[in-house]
Scaffold this active site. Sequence first.
Site, PDB file in Angstrom:
ATOM      1  N   ASN A   8      42.738  11.454 -14.034  1.00 33.92           N
ATOM      2  CA  ASN A   8      43.601  12.623 -13.858  1.00 33.92           C
ATOM      3  C   ASN A   8      44.393  12.412 -12.579  1.00 33.92           C
ATOM      4  O   ASN A   8      43.890  12.627 -11.487  1.00 33.92           O
ATOM      5  CB  ASN A   8      42.731  13.894 -13.773  1.00 33.92           C
ATOM      6  CG  ASN A   8      43.561  15.137 -13.512  1.00 33.92           C
ATOM      7  OD1 ASN A   8      44.794  15.097 -13.603  1.00 33.92           O
ATOM      8  ND2 ASN A   8      42.907  16.239 -13.180  1.00 33.92           N
ATOM      9  N   TRP A   9      45.632  11.958 -12.743  1.00 39.79           N
ATOM     10  CA  TRP A   9      46.452  11.646 -11.560  1.00 39.79           C
ATOM     11  C   TRP A   9      47.019  12.884 -10.878  1.00 39.79           C
ATOM     12  O   TRP A   9      47.646  12.786  -9.830  1.00 39.79           O
ATOM     13  CB  TRP A   9      47.607  10.710 -11.963  1.00 39.79           C
ATOM     14  CG  TRP A   9      47.186   9.307 -12.210  1.00 39.79           C
ATOM     15  CD1 TRP A   9      45.926   8.786 -12.110  1.00 39.79           C
ATOM     16  CD2 TRP A   9      48.044   8.204 -12.578  1.00 39.79           C
ATOM     17  NE1 TRP A   9      45.942   7.445 -12.389  1.00 39.79           N
ATOM     18  CE2 TRP A   9      47.218   7.066 -12.681  1.00 39.79           C
ATOM     19  CE3 TRP A   9      49.409   8.085 -12.834  1.00 39.79           C
ATOM     20  CZ2 TRP A   9      47.732   5.815 -13.037  1.00 39.79           C
ATOM     21  CZ3 TRP A   9      49.919   6.845 -13.183  1.00 39.79           C
ATOM     22  CH2 TRP A   9      49.084   5.716 -13.279  1.00 39.79           C
ATOM     23  N   LYS A  10      46.854  14.044 -11.506  1.00 36.62           N
ATOM     24  CA  LYS A  10      47.395  15.290 -10.939  1.00 36.62           C
ATOM     25  C   LYS A  10      48.883  15.106 -10.605  1.00 36.62           C
ATOM     26  O   LYS A  10      49.581  14.465 -11.370  1.00 36.62           O
ATOM     27  CB  LYS A  10      46.540  15.723  -9.737  1.00 36.62           C
ATOM     28  CG  LYS A  10      45.046  15.763 -10.113  1.00 36.62           C
ATOM     29  CD  LYS A  10      44.164  16.401  -9.108  1.00 36.62           C
ATOM     30  CE  LYS A  10      42.727  16.412  -9.633  1.00 36.62           C
ATOM     31  NZ  LYS A  10      41.804  17.115  -8.762  1.00 36.62           N
ATOM     32  N   HIS A  95      41.970  22.921 -16.702  1.00 37.19           N
ATOM     33  CA  HIS A  95      41.483  22.366 -15.439  1.00 37.19           C
ATOM     34  C   HIS A  95      41.402  23.502 -14.407  1.00 37.19           C
ATOM     35  O   HIS A  95      42.235  24.412 -14.415  1.00 37.19           O
ATOM     36  CB  HIS A  95      42.438  21.267 -14.950  1.00 37.19           C
ATOM     37  CG  HIS A  95      41.876  20.506 -13.792  1.00 37.19           C
ATOM     38  ND1 HIS A  95      41.922  20.996 -12.515  1.00 37.19           N
ATOM     39  CD2 HIS A  95      41.236  19.316 -13.732  1.00 37.19           C
ATOM     40  CE1 HIS A  95      41.328  20.123 -11.705  1.00 37.19           C
ATOM     41  NE2 HIS A  95      40.903  19.089 -12.420  1.00 37.19           N
ATOM     42  N   GLU A  97      42.231  23.685 -11.440  1.00 38.78           N
ATOM     43  CA  GLU A  97      43.432  23.887 -10.620  1.00 38.78           C
ATOM     44  C   GLU A  97      44.485  24.696 -11.379  1.00 38.78           C
ATOM     45  O   GLU A  97      45.313  25.371 -10.773  1.00 38.78           O
ATOM     46  CB  GLU A  97      43.984  22.526 -10.162  1.00 38.78           C
ATOM     47  CG  GLU A  97      43.104  21.916  -9.076  1.00 38.78           C
ATOM     48  CD  GLU A  97      43.191  20.415  -8.960  1.00 38.78           C
ATOM     49  OE1 GLU A  97      44.091  19.803  -9.562  1.00 38.78           O
ATOM     50  OE2 GLU A  97      42.329  19.830  -8.278  1.00 38.78           O
ATOM     51  N   GLU A 167      33.131  20.240 -15.029  1.00 40.66           N
ATOM     52  CA  GLU A 167      33.670  20.007 -13.685  1.00 40.66           C
ATOM     53  C   GLU A 167      33.316  21.180 -12.781  1.00 40.66           C
ATOM     54  O   GLU A 167      34.085  22.149 -12.675  1.00 40.66           O
ATOM     55  CB  GLU A 167      35.195  19.876 -13.748  1.00 40.66           C
ATOM     56  CG  GLU A 167      35.681  18.651 -14.462  1.00 40.66           C
ATOM     57  CD  GLU A 167      36.913  18.072 -13.778  1.00 40.66           C
ATOM     58  OE1 GLU A 167      36.925  16.877 -13.499  1.00 40.66           O
ATOM     59  OE2 GLU A 167      37.846  18.845 -13.496  1.00 40.66           O
ATOM     60  N   GLY A 173      37.661  17.629  -5.703  1.00 43.30           N
ATOM     61  CA  GLY A 173      38.742  17.547  -4.709  1.00 43.30           C
ATOM     62  C   GLY A 173      38.290  17.283  -3.282  1.00 43.30           C
ATOM     63  O   GLY A 173      37.100  17.155  -2.999  1.00 43.30           O
ATOM     64  N   SER A 214      34.478  14.506  -7.756  1.00 40.60           N
ATOM     65  CA  SER A 214      34.127  13.498  -6.735  1.00 40.60           C
ATOM     66  C   SER A 214      33.468  12.245  -7.308  1.00 40.60           C
ATOM     67  O   SER A 214      32.583  11.660  -6.678  1.00 40.60           O
ATOM     68  CB  SER A 214      33.245  14.114  -5.648  1.00 40.60           C
ATOM     69  OG  SER A 214      33.933  15.150  -4.984  1.00 40.60           O
TER      70      SER A 214
END
Length: 253
Positions: A8-10, A95, A97, A167, A173, A214
């Site tokens: 997941n490159w965000k 997700h 975020e 998650e 993060g 992580s």
Amino acid sequence: MKKIIVANWKMAPASFESAKKTFRAIKKTADKLHNVQTVVCPPVLYLRELGASVTGHRTVLGAQNAFWNEEEAHTGEHSPDMLVRVGAKYVILGHSERRALGESDVMIREKVRACLLSGLYVIACVGEKERDAHGGYTKFIANQVRQSLPKINMGKQLLGNIIVAYEPLWAIGKKAKRAASVEDAVEATIFIKKTLVGIFGKDAVNIPILYGGSVNDQNAGEFLEQESVNGLLVGRASLDPETFSRILTARKK
Ligand code: PGA
């Protein structure tokens, strides 16, 4: 069984040139692995051009979000069919975020439904904010699983396109103190599997459950050794091709 390892490159990297370099380097390792399905989820802007370097099925692309509606009047959104057309095979939905920006379970459920109907593999994310001593977090996770997945009559075909990623927010993060322990991850993945079987019946036993939060090249091997952990969702450590390649090859059995 193959493990599914998702990058997941965000909102990174900042340039397409760098995305291309990173993707090619990852693909070099990933294409050799018959026991891993590698999925790279770059920012949506890079999907089409990265798609040009995809060959075969061991390294494929995914999106990080999708909208639930195919109609035109939705400024700033991308429909599942558009994502399919630019080469996405998978999509991350729900997700934390995005939930933090206001996505509700209901919105996520609609997105899951639309993406499944467009033929995408859906990676639905769930996870508690914090762990309490009385196990209240399990109720929270069960509820999120129930609310985030559509109650459409899923034949084996649609059910086969669902993946759930566990998650826990406290492990995700830069601000995370640590990854979940292997025991935490095993307990939660088994619990999620049971919840899914409760909702969809015994065919749900084949739904892959990933761990994310992580993950790095030091702890990936331990998670991948667990039978109940069917793969990993990797954020920060997926942007460095050498580190991510070590994660992809960390599986011992
Ligand atoms: P992280 O992110 O690996 O950087 O903790 C995981 C995620 O947000 O999917």
